[in-house]
Write an enzyme that holds these catalytic residues in place. Structure first.
Site, PDB file in Angstrom:
ATOM      1  N   ARG A  29      -2.653  -8.971  -8.594  1.00  0.00           N
ATOM      2  CA  ARG A  29      -3.186  -7.491  -8.724  1.00  0.00           C
ATOM      3  C   ARG A  29      -3.260  -6.504  -7.699  1.00  0.00           C
ATOM      4  O   ARG A  29      -2.881  -6.630  -6.854  1.00  0.00           O
ATOM      5  CB  ARG A  29      -4.703  -7.702  -8.772  1.00  0.00           C
ATOM      6  N   HIS A 100       9.442  -3.770  -9.181  1.00  0.00           N
ATOM      7  CA  HIS A 100       8.391  -4.328  -9.874  1.00  0.00           C
ATOM      8  C   HIS A 100       7.857  -3.589 -11.235  1.00  0.00           C
ATOM      9  O   HIS A 100       8.252  -2.296 -11.333  1.00  0.00           O
ATOM     10  CB  HIS A 100       7.006  -4.331  -8.861  1.00  0.00           C
TER      11      HIS A 100
HETATM   12  P1  5GP Z   1       5.283   1.776  -6.558  1.00  0.00           P
HETATM   13  O1  5GP Z   1       4.663   3.027  -5.965  1.00  0.00           O
HETATM   14  O2  5GP Z   1       6.347   1.332  -5.560  1.00  0.00           O
HETATM   15  O3  5GP Z   1       5.476   1.777  -7.947  1.00  0.00           O
HETATM   16  O4  5GP Z   1       3.888   0.708  -6.541  1.00  0.00           O
HETATM   17  C1  5GP Z   1       3.560  -0.047  -5.608  1.00  0.00           C
HETATM   18  C2  5GP Z   1       2.072  -0.567  -5.770  1.00  0.00           C
HETATM   19  O5  5GP Z   1       1.848  -1.630  -4.842  1.00  0.00           O
HETATM   20  C3  5GP Z   1       1.183   0.578  -5.649  1.00  0.00           C
HETATM   21  O6  5GP Z   1       0.337   0.629  -6.956  1.00  0.00           O
HETATM   22  C4  5GP Z   1       0.278  -0.018  -4.600  1.00  0.00           C
HETATM   23  O7  5GP Z   1      -0.981   0.035  -4.595  1.00  0.00           O
HETATM   24  C5  5GP Z   1       0.692  -1.560  -4.627  1.00  0.00           C
HETATM   25  N1  5GP Z   1       0.520  -2.108  -3.239  1.00  0.00           N
HETATM   26  C6  5GP Z   1       0.924  -1.564  -2.199  1.00  0.00           C
HETATM   27  N2  5GP Z   1       0.868  -2.671  -1.057  1.00  0.00           N
HETATM   28  C7  5GP Z   1       0.110  -3.714  -1.598  1.00  0.00           C
HETATM   29  C8  5GP Z   1      -0.251  -4.902  -0.920  1.00  0.00           C
HETATM   30  O8  5GP Z   1       0.062  -5.210   0.073  1.00  0.00           O
HETATM   31  N3  5GP Z   1      -0.768  -5.826  -1.985  1.00  0.00           N
HETATM   32  C9  5GP Z   1      -0.773  -5.481  -3.148  1.00  0.00           C
HETATM   33  N4  5GP Z   1      -1.597  -6.254  -3.949  1.00  0.00           N
HETATM   34  N5  5GP Z   1      -0.346  -4.341  -3.874  1.00  0.00           N
HETATM   35  C10 5GP Z   1       0.023  -3.385  -2.876  1.00  0.00           C
END
Ligand code: 5GP
Length: 114
Positions: A29, A100
């Site tokens: 999550r 991701h």
């Molecule tokens: P991006 O912006 O790279 O597409 O998505 C990164 C996502 O990772 C964001 O939605 C953010 O909330 C989530 N995220 C960042 N750090 C962590 C963490 O330590 N644990 C979890 N579960 N999610 C994280």
């Protein structure tokens, strides 16, 4: 290729709310959910961005999407619908450089995304 917080989650060095795992994929999550269901599907093997994926990663990319679709079905949100997203680099909104797939569900999504 640099390590990230997601690498630490894959190696169980930091906790996460893990909802799915197989040999290639881990799903957990999102810490800052943007929808009632917000799960991240990450390959255990590090690929920094979608730009760094090659033909050799085609199966792995497919597995990420299929894992997301299976999870949506398991959560019972498949029929009402959901969104999958891969952000790439700065303008795409990527903040963690370990590729991701976001799965977002449980509310109506808007288009175009902001
Ligand atoms: P991006 O912006 O790279 O597409 O998505 C990164 C996502 O990772 C964001 O939605 C953010 O909330 C989530 N995220 C960042 N750090 C962590 C963490 O330590 N644990 C979890 N579960 N999610 C994280």
């Amino acid at each position: 290729m640099g390590d990230t917080i997601f690498g630490k989650i894959v190696r169980r060095e930091i906790p996460a709310d893990i909802v799915y795992e197989d040999d290639d994929v881990l799903a957990f999550r999102d810490l800052n959910p943007q929808a009632p269901v917000h799960v991240l599907f990450v390959p255990k093997q590090v690929i920094a961005t979608l730009n760094d994926a090659s033909a050799a990663d085609a199966d792995l990319l497919g597995k990420l999407l299929l894992a997301a679709a299976s999870y949506a079905k398991r959560e019972g949100v498949d029929k009402e619908g959901y969104r999958t997203v891969i952000n790439c680099n700065e303008q795409g909104g990527q903040t963690v450089f370990h590729l991701h797939v976001h799965l977002l569900a449980g509310r109506r999504m808007t288009w175009p995304p902001g």
